[in-house]
Design a protein around this motif. Structure first.
Motif, PDB file in Angstrom:
ATOM      1  N   TYR A  26       6.438   2.348  10.299  1.00 59.15           N
ATOM      2  CA  TYR A  26       7.415   2.964  11.203  1.00 59.15           C
ATOM      3  C   TYR A  26       8.527   3.696  10.461  1.00 59.15           C
ATOM      4  N   GLY A  27       8.783   3.355   9.213  1.00 57.69           N
ATOM      5  CA  GLY A  27       9.813   4.031   8.426  1.00 57.69           C
ATOM      6  C   GLY A  27      11.216   3.520   8.656  1.00 57.69           C
ATOM      7  N   ARG A  30      16.457  -0.811   2.587  1.00 58.78           N
ATOM      8  CA  ARG A  30      17.485  -0.594   3.611  1.00 58.78           C
ATOM      9  C   ARG A  30      16.796  -0.454   4.969  1.00 58.78           C
ATOM     10  N   ASP A  31      17.347  -1.166   5.944  1.00 57.56           N
ATOM     11  CA  ASP A  31      16.872  -1.088   7.320  1.00 57.56           C
ATOM     12  C   ASP A  31      17.728  -0.075   8.058  1.00 57.56           C
ATOM     13  N   GLY A  32      17.094   1.025   8.500  1.00 54.22           N
ATOM     14  CA  GLY A  32      17.834   2.090   9.157  1.00 54.22           C
ATOM     15  C   GLY A  32      18.449   1.668  10.476  1.00 54.22           C
ATOM     16  N   GLY A  44      25.874  -2.164   5.009  1.00 54.88           N
ATOM     17  CA  GLY A  44      26.219  -3.417   4.356  1.00 54.88           C
ATOM     18  C   GLY A  44      25.376  -4.602   4.765  1.00 54.88           C
ATOM     19  N   TYR A  45      24.537  -4.445   5.766  1.00 47.53           N
ATOM     20  CA  TYR A  45      23.688  -5.545   6.243  1.00 47.53           C
ATOM     21  C   TYR A  45      22.341  -5.463   5.521  1.00 47.53           C
ATOM     22  N   VAL A  90      14.955   2.104  -1.265  1.00 48.27           N
ATOM     23  CA  VAL A  90      15.967   3.109  -1.599  1.00 48.27           C
ATOM     24  C   VAL A  90      16.278   3.159  -3.084  1.00 48.27           C
ATOM     25  N   THR A  91      16.023   2.057  -3.796  1.00 50.24           N
ATOM     26  CA  THR A  91      16.289   2.070  -5.236  1.00 50.24           C
ATOM     27  C   THR A  91      15.022   2.472  -5.988  1.00 50.24           C
ATOM     28  N   GLU A  92      15.200   2.928  -7.225  1.00 49.78           N
ATOM     29  CA  GLU A  92      14.045   3.335  -8.034  1.00 49.78           C
ATOM     30  C   GLU A  92      13.106   2.166  -8.295  1.00 49.78           C
TER      31      GLU A  92
END
Length: 334
Positions: free
Chosen positions: A51-52, A23-25, A30-31, A57-59
């Motif tokens: 950069y974080g 996931r891109d913060g 949904g993107y 996000v998934t195992e």
């Protein structure tokens, strides 16, 4: 570099295949992560910037990061650091050898081209008493430079037809220059440049074709060796007479059997004909000219003469004569 690129590409593909686990913060809900995001995440992760903004996000994605991407990050860093250290160490060794050589600069020997002929020339010089620290190799090939480093020689990297490269090798104070590149045109240009920078150096150059010998001498070479013709003559002699071919090979092989050498004339030998000496005299050097032993000019040896002889290889080629190394030389003042 290829290994590092392989790690980068492999990690990018690994992240892109499992892009739904990231996931891109900075993106709206949904993107998903796209290919460009995969490249970005891989580069900042392997470089430990991190950069974080993109995170697993998934195992599954976290397990992939723990067991695949983290080892890839370590391998990537080891490759980069190891390559950098290797380059720095190589440059450091070269600088050390050059600085050590520069302390004793002057009357040294410059070898242009460190192929088969160049290595053989260095081996012959060293076997005849030349100090390795008094030899400098000029070459632009990575393999040749590595070989020269391994042989403990000072190396100047670059094209020997360029003045600045030869100047770094101290060509202006060199006593001898041996030019042995694989191209006759390069040898001619290097000879011209060397002669311009050092009018007094003794230049020996190799050519592949006999027709280029006059051009090489006009360029300033004192001695020219035709490699292809010499090999061809040896092959022809070996074909016509195997025994004659073996004798010629013996003369050309250092440290075995017979050897051609130059030596000073001894005091007891003054006034004698060349044929009467214990050594097999084949030529006499008088007033910088070479005469065959049967030439009427040298029927009697005179002070200042130097002899070209065939002698046992176990004797030092430049020593006076077997068993007489302490005898007075005829060209010494008494």
């Amino acid at each position: 570099m290829l290994a590092a690129m392989a790690i980068l590409v492999g990690t990018v593909l690994l992240v892109y295949v499992d892009r739904h686990g990231y996931r891109d913060g900075n993106d709206p809900p949904g993107y998903g992560v796209n290919f460009i995001d995969s490249i970005y995440y891989t580069t900042v992760t392997l470089s430990t910037t991190g950069y974080g903004d993109i995170a697993p996000v998934t195992e599954k994605a976290r397990l992939v990061n723990a067991f695949l991407i983290t080892p890839a990050r370590i391998a990537f860093l080891v490759l980069l650091i190891g390559t950098t250290l290797e380059v720095l160490a190589s440059q450091g060794r070269e600088m050390f050898r050059v600085s050590r050589w520069r302390k004793n600069m002057g009357e040294h020997v410059v070898i242009v081209g460190y192929g088969t002929k160049g290595r053989s020339a260095v081996e012959t010089l060293v076997n005849n008493g030349q100090d390795r620290e008094g030899i400098v190799v000029v070459d632009k090939g990575a393999t040749a430079l590595a070989d020269a480093h391994a042989d403990g020689l000072a190396v100047v990297t670059g094209d020997a037809t360029r003045r600045e490269v030869l100047q770094r090798a101290g060509i202006s104070t060199a006593s001898h220059v041996i030019i042995t590149t694989d191209r006759d045109d390069s040898n001619v240009l290097a000879t011209l440049t060397v002669r311009q920078l050092n009018p007094d150096a003794w230049i020996v150059s190799a050519v592949r074709e006999q027709e280029n010998v006059p051009l090489m001498k006009q360029s300033g070479a004192d001695s020219v060796i035709t490699s292809s013709d010499a090999v061809g003559r040896l092959l022809g002699l070996s074909s016509l007479s195997p025994t004659l071919g073996s004798v010629m090979e013996d003369l050309l092989t250092y440290g075995e059997g017979l050897e051609v050498a130059e030596r000073d004339l001894l005091v007891p030998e003054v006034g004698k004909p060349p044929q009467s000496l214990p050594d097999q005299v084949i030529a006499v050097v008088r007033d910088e000219k070479v005469y065959r032993y049967f030439d009427p000019v040298v029927t009697q040896l005179a002070r200042g003469d130097r002899l070209i002889v065939v002698r046992p290889a176990k004797e030092l080629p430049w020593a006076p004569r077997p068993g007489t190394h302490d005898e007075a030389l005829a060209n010494e003042e008494t």
